[in-house]
Design a protein around this motif. Structure first.
Motif, PDB file in Angstrom:
ATOM      1  N   VAL A 100     -26.833 -13.278 -16.579  1.00 26.34           N
ATOM      2  CA  VAL A 100     -26.092 -14.798 -17.047  1.00 26.34           C
ATOM      3  C   VAL A 100     -24.744 -13.903 -17.166  1.00 26.34           C
ATOM      4  N   VAL A 101     -24.470 -12.902 -17.831  1.00 28.38           N
ATOM      5  CA  VAL A 101     -23.167 -12.322 -18.132  1.00 28.38           C
ATOM      6  C   VAL A 101     -22.455 -11.883 -16.806  1.00 28.38           C
ATOM      7  N   THR A 102     -22.995 -11.579 -15.858  1.00 28.01           N
ATOM      8  CA  THR A 102     -22.341 -11.148 -14.415  1.00 28.01           C
ATOM      9  C   THR A 102     -21.836 -12.355 -13.843  1.00 28.01           C
ATOM     10  N   PHE A 103     -22.561 -13.396 -13.935  1.00 26.00           N
ATOM     11  CA  PHE A 103     -22.171 -14.666 -13.534  1.00 26.00           C
ATOM     12  C   PHE A 103     -21.179 -15.204 -14.064  1.00 26.00           C
ATOM     13  N   ALA A 104     -21.237 -15.227 -15.316  1.00 23.87           N
ATOM     14  CA  ALA A 104     -19.849 -15.827 -16.261  1.00 23.87           C
ATOM     15  C   ALA A 104     -18.557 -14.961 -16.002  1.00 23.87           C
TER      16      ALA A 104
END
Length: 310
Positions: A100-104
């Motif tokens: 999720v953080v990489t996507f963000a």
């Protein structure tokens, strides 16, 4: 680029444990954090699906679900060359799933560049969490001694705690829709990252306690974690191009395929495959793949997307 604060919480737990601090989180609190994160991820995907209920999004979602499962199978095949089956299966689940953080960070990169992307990429983020987790559990259980009890295996995979929470959250979010979820947003949306920070603090403590089991396979795991993201990114980018996504959409799908989960996957694998060493999967996903994607991968995947969609 500065590290995300939640990753710094992981490093805090890791450093505290290596320094032999008496810092510990109560087991009941860790269990509560796991339940919260799994439900929140499911709810987010369900709300996104409710917003985008077209037939096109449905077949695209089914395609990326299959892609997630395929990536987990490929990762398992490579990891099994050196790792025990539980460790290979659990790590493969991390790499078939997404971060999720990489996507963000990737979506923020596109915003700064003025590049738009399709809203269904958020749906892809949610639905790509689950298939790889199911594949990981199945692969781990197939290696058990004796004949496989398929009925029990299906029950464990489909009705295990992690799958029930993820799928249940997805269904609730879909049925409630954006309006119905507004009353729950202060808990499941606003507090997501603070809860995630505590979860990663605990995972740092756990990983430090398991580092001795990583030493024998450290070089192999590090190479896997470094080389897998760009290879999987190419697969994701080509899939996005075939789906007709924009440059931003192709870049984000490539990023999702290149990323590895350190939210849903650790929680699910610790519940479903407790015999796996979390140091292996977390050292790969958080120690190598995440910083690689953050510092090198995201600009690389943006260049790849521009090249393919030029």
């Amino acid at each position: 680029m500065t590290l995300d604060p939640v990753v710094l919480f992981f490093l805090l737990g890791l450093a505290a444990a290596l320094a032999r601090s008496d810092l510990k989180l109560p087991p009941a609190l860790y269990e509560t954090l796991s339940v919260f994160l799994l439900i929140a991820i499911g709810l987010k995907g369900g709300v996104a699906l409710a917003k985008l209920g077209s037939a096109t999004v449905l077949w695209q979602a089914l395609l990326v679900i299959g892609l997630s499962a395929l990536l987990a199978l490929v990762a398992f095949g490579v990891l099994r060359l050196r790792l025990a089956r539980p460790d290979a299966a659990a790590t493969a689940a991390h790499y078939g799933s997404v971060s999720v953080v990489t996507f963000a960070v990737a979506s923020s990169y596109l915003t700064r560049q003025g590049i738009s992307y399709e809203p269904q990429l958020t749906v892809f983020l949610a639905v790509m969490e689950m298939p790889a987790l199911i594949v990981g559990v199945v692969l781990a259980r197939l290696g058990a001694q004796g004949q496989v009890a398929w009925g029990r295996l299906a029950h464990e995979v489909l009705l295990g705690k992690s799958m029930v929470l993820l799928l249940g959250g997805l269904l609730i979010g879909y049925l409630a829709g954006p309006e119905g979820m507004k009353s729950l947003s202060p808990l499941y949306v606003d507090l997501f990252k603070p809860v995630l920070s505590l979860f990663l603090l605990e995972m740092g403590l756990v990983t430090a306690g398991k580092l001795a089991g990583l030493r024998a396979q450290g070089v192999f795991v590090a190479l896997f974690a470094l080389l897998t993201p760009p290879v999987f990114a190419v697969v994701g980018a080509l899939t996005g191009q075939g789906m007709g996504l924009s440059t931003g959409g192709v870049m984000l799908l490539a990023t999702l395929c290149a990323s590895s989960s350190y939210i849903a996957a650790p929680a699910a694998m610790r519940i479903a495959v407790p015999e796996a060493n979390p140091a292996v999967s977390l050292a790969a996903s958080l120690g190598v793949t995440f910083p690689f994607n953050l510092l090198v991968g995201i600009p690389l995947y943006a260049w790849l997307a521009r090249t393919l969609t030029a």
